[in-house]
Design an enzyme around this catalytic site. Structure first.
Site, PDB file in Angstrom:
ATOM      1  N   HIS A 242       0.974  -1.147   0.050  1.00  0.00           N
ATOM      2  CA  HIS A 242      -0.050   0.042  -0.003  1.00  0.00           C
ATOM      3  C   HIS A 242       0.912   1.144  -0.135  1.00  0.00           C
ATOM      4  O   HIS A 242       0.222   2.385   0.261  1.00  0.00           O
ATOM      5  CB  HIS A 242      -0.792  -0.172   1.138  1.00  0.00           C
ATOM      6  N   LYS A 244       3.420   4.435  -1.209  1.00  0.00           N
ATOM      7  CA  LYS A 244       3.372   5.564  -2.129  1.00  0.00           C
ATOM      8  C   LYS A 244       4.847   5.973  -2.015  1.00  0.00           C
ATOM      9  O   LYS A 244       4.840   6.849  -1.024  1.00  0.00           O
ATOM     10  CB  LYS A 244       2.468   6.444  -1.995  1.00  0.00           C
ATOM     11  N   ASP A 249      17.234  10.563  -7.233  1.00  0.00           N
ATOM     12  CA  ASP A 249      18.502  11.001  -7.010  1.00  0.00           C
ATOM     13  C   ASP A 249      19.110  10.655  -5.424  1.00  0.00           C
ATOM     14  O   ASP A 249      20.364  11.309  -5.049  1.00  0.00           O
ATOM     15  CB  ASP A 249      19.148  12.426  -7.611  1.00  0.00           C
ATOM     16  N   HIS A 421      -9.633  11.352   1.863  1.00  0.00           N
ATOM     17  CA  HIS A 421      -8.357  10.367   1.759  1.00  0.00           C
ATOM     18  C   HIS A 421      -7.323  10.651   2.628  1.00  0.00           C
ATOM     19  O   HIS A 421      -6.369   9.756   2.547  1.00  0.00           O
ATOM     20  CB  HIS A 421      -8.291  10.073   0.125  1.00  0.00           C
ATOM     21  N   LYS A 423      -4.698  10.693   5.638  1.00  0.00           N
ATOM     22  CA  LYS A 423      -4.347   9.618   6.735  1.00  0.00           C
ATOM     23  C   LYS A 423      -3.374  10.258   7.582  1.00  0.00           C
ATOM     24  O   LYS A 423      -1.879  10.343   7.269  1.00  0.00           O
ATOM     25  CB  LYS A 423      -3.709   8.546   5.897  1.00  0.00           C
ATOM     26  N   ASP A 428      -1.593  17.032  20.405  1.00  0.00           N
ATOM     27  CA  ASP A 428      -1.453  18.143  21.131  1.00  0.00           C
ATOM     28  C   ASP A 428      -0.672  19.453  20.129  1.00  0.00           C
ATOM     29  O   ASP A 428      -0.201  20.206  20.638  1.00  0.00           O
ATOM     30  CB  ASP A 428      -0.312  17.922  22.156  1.00  0.00           C
TER      31      ASP A 428
END
Length: 503
Positions: A242, A244, A249, A421, A423, A428
């Site tokens: 899952h 990404k 470089d 979408h 996440k 605090d």
């Protein structure tokens, strides 16, 4: 108690019909088939019990196997086995320096400072012990709000690549933005830039053969992660990559919630505007993203290229007091349930507030209890959840947890300006995490994920600002309002929740 009485009555009804049908049909073949699958279901049930899984998962699998022996058999074959949890991490992995000696990630991160806040210092030590990834005080972080800004930065970085480009994605689509990135990769490959790409077979199942062929024809190395040789009939299906990740470089890295697809630019007619968050890293912590990519490449391609030339050495930033960054990798091949334990620790460490967003919310008992206790302790717990979901079944399963949390004092908001979408968790308004991990059991136990933890970073202020802006586009769900939802919704939530440990 009433729920269990209903389940028992349902089981009795199903098996009454089942044996009544067999008796009157008097079909020997049908009897043999049903007896076979019933015996297999019984054996599987015993195996599940002796695996000492969590009680909720065990009970849910037993219910499926008792009610539907044939369906239960195939469901367990596809989704239930933990064989690959033991096998995925078997390959030896190491990085070599110029002298041929092995080096570890912590030797690439040369920060000598410590966090000034004791609570964050304790948490970062836990993250290191769970994820084996150290802190960096020499990393610049930029929060990328939504797809347009994210893809602008990604494209600019890809176009400037001189040595290598590494990509690892759950979803790559052959659409407008997908083809634009493909064309950039083709151009850079022709210029001599080494390009490696990992894609998840299930997440990218619509990716065309022509797309892959176009990239391979110019020398791009592109490999599937846990390929499904017979799609949807393979037990690899339950363990998905899952992540990404982009590394350019060895100097610039990207990770967060955004895959490669037009929907992340708000072009999905079903959900409309796509609210998401990504990160761009410059500096030392890019070494961690690189390290995790190389490890995944060894598994996916069985190829080693792990030498020091792919890593930053002695990065010096123009900026001072950058705060700290920690990149943590997780997956079902690790000994500890990394992200779940870190999220739990963040929640119980809060003194004032817990603000978080997740498109899917299926917590286990530990996370659920931690959130309830935080609410009952007077901590300001706010959660933003999409009102326009991309998956109705998961949506109803998520909502089945709301009533108890609202009664405990949690403030739940439904995001109305498209699909939420993002996440992230902010504790605090002081430290935070953002990455690919949803607040659900699939991300915690089955998926390969990566998250960035931010301490004393200006980027945390940006996340706070974005969260407050998202609240303006959201509707508060009051207790009475939620209690007055339709009976049909309540039924859908109850049935969806039964399968929540399997989602």
């Amino acid at each position: 108690m009433k729920k269990w009485i209903l389940i028992i009555l349902l089981v009795l009804f199903v098996y009454t019909v089942y044996f009544f049908t067999i008796f009157f049909l008097d079909h020997k073949l049908l009897i043999c088939i049903n007896v076979f699958f019933s015996l297999v279901a019984f054996i599987i049930a015993m195996l599940i019990i002796f695996e000492n899984r969590s009680p909720s998962k065990t009970i849910n699998w037993l219910i499926v196997l008792i009610l539907f022996p044939v369906l239960g058999f195939f469901s367990y074959a596809l989704f239930g086995r933990s064989y690959h949890k033991r096998k995925i991490g078997d390959k030896n992995f190491y990085i070599q320096n110029n002298n041929g000696s092995n080096i570890e990630l912590k030797t690439l991160m040369k920060s000598k400072k410590e966090l000034t806040h004791e609570r964050q210092r304790v948490f970062s030590n836990l993250a290191f012990n769970l994820g084996d990834s150290p802190l960096s005080f020499h990393t610049e972080v930029k929060v990328l709000t939504n797809g347009e800004v994210t893809f602008d930065e990604i494209i600019k970085s890809l176009q400037k690549a001189e040595h290598h480009i590494h990509l690892e994605y759950y979803i790559i689509r052959d659409d407008v933005i997908g083809r634009k990135i493909k064309n950039i990769l083709i151009k850079k490959a022709r210029e001599g830039v080494k390009i490696r790409c990992i894609y998840d077979t299930l997440g990218s199942w619509k990716l065309s053969k022509q797309y892959l062929s176009d990239l391979r024809s110019v020398g791009v190395s592109i490999k599937p992660f846990l390929p499904l040789k017979i799609r949807f009939l393979n037990n690899h299906i339950n363990y998905r990559n899952h992540k990404k990740i982009i590394v350019v470089d060895g100097k610039i890295g990207f990770t967060g919630g955004i895959n490669i697809g037009d929907e992340y630019l708000g072009k999905d007619k079903k959900v409309g505007f796509w609210r998401d968050t990504h990160l761009m890293l410059k500096g030392e912590a890019v070494n961690a993203l690189q390290y995790f990519f190389i490890k995944d490449w060894l598994f996916a391609a069985n190829e080693k290229f792990n030498t020091e030339e792919y890593f930053i050495q002695d990065y010096k930033s123009k900026h001072q007091n950058l705060g700290a960054v920690q990149v943590i990798n997780s997956g079902p091949d690790q000994k500890w349930v990394v992200m779940k334990n870190l999220f739990f620790s963040m929640i119980i460490s809060a003194k004032k507030s817990i603000w978080f967003a997740s498109p899917y919310f299926i917590p286990d008992e530990d996370i659920l209890s931690a959130l309830k206790v935080a609410c009952l302790n007077g901590i300001d717990v706010k959660f933003i959840f999409p009102s326009n979901p991309d998956n109705r079944f998961v949506y109803y399963a998520s909502r089945s947890y709301f009533l108890d949390l609202i009664e405990a004092g949690m403030k739940i908001y439904q995001y109305n300006h498209g699909f939420m979408h993002s996440k992230f968790i902010i504790i605090d308004q002081d430290y935070a995490t953002i990455g690919t991990t949803n607040m659900d059991m699939r991300s915690f136990h089955l998926n390969f994920e990566v998250n960035v933890f931010l301490y004393q970073q200006n980027s945390v202020k940006k996340l706070v600002e974005d969260f407050e802006n998202d609240l303006l586009d959201s509707t508060f769900i009051g207790l009475e309002q939620f209690k007055n939802r339709s009976r049909l919704q309540k039924i859908a939530e109850s049935f969806a929740r039964l399968a929540s440990p399997l989602l």
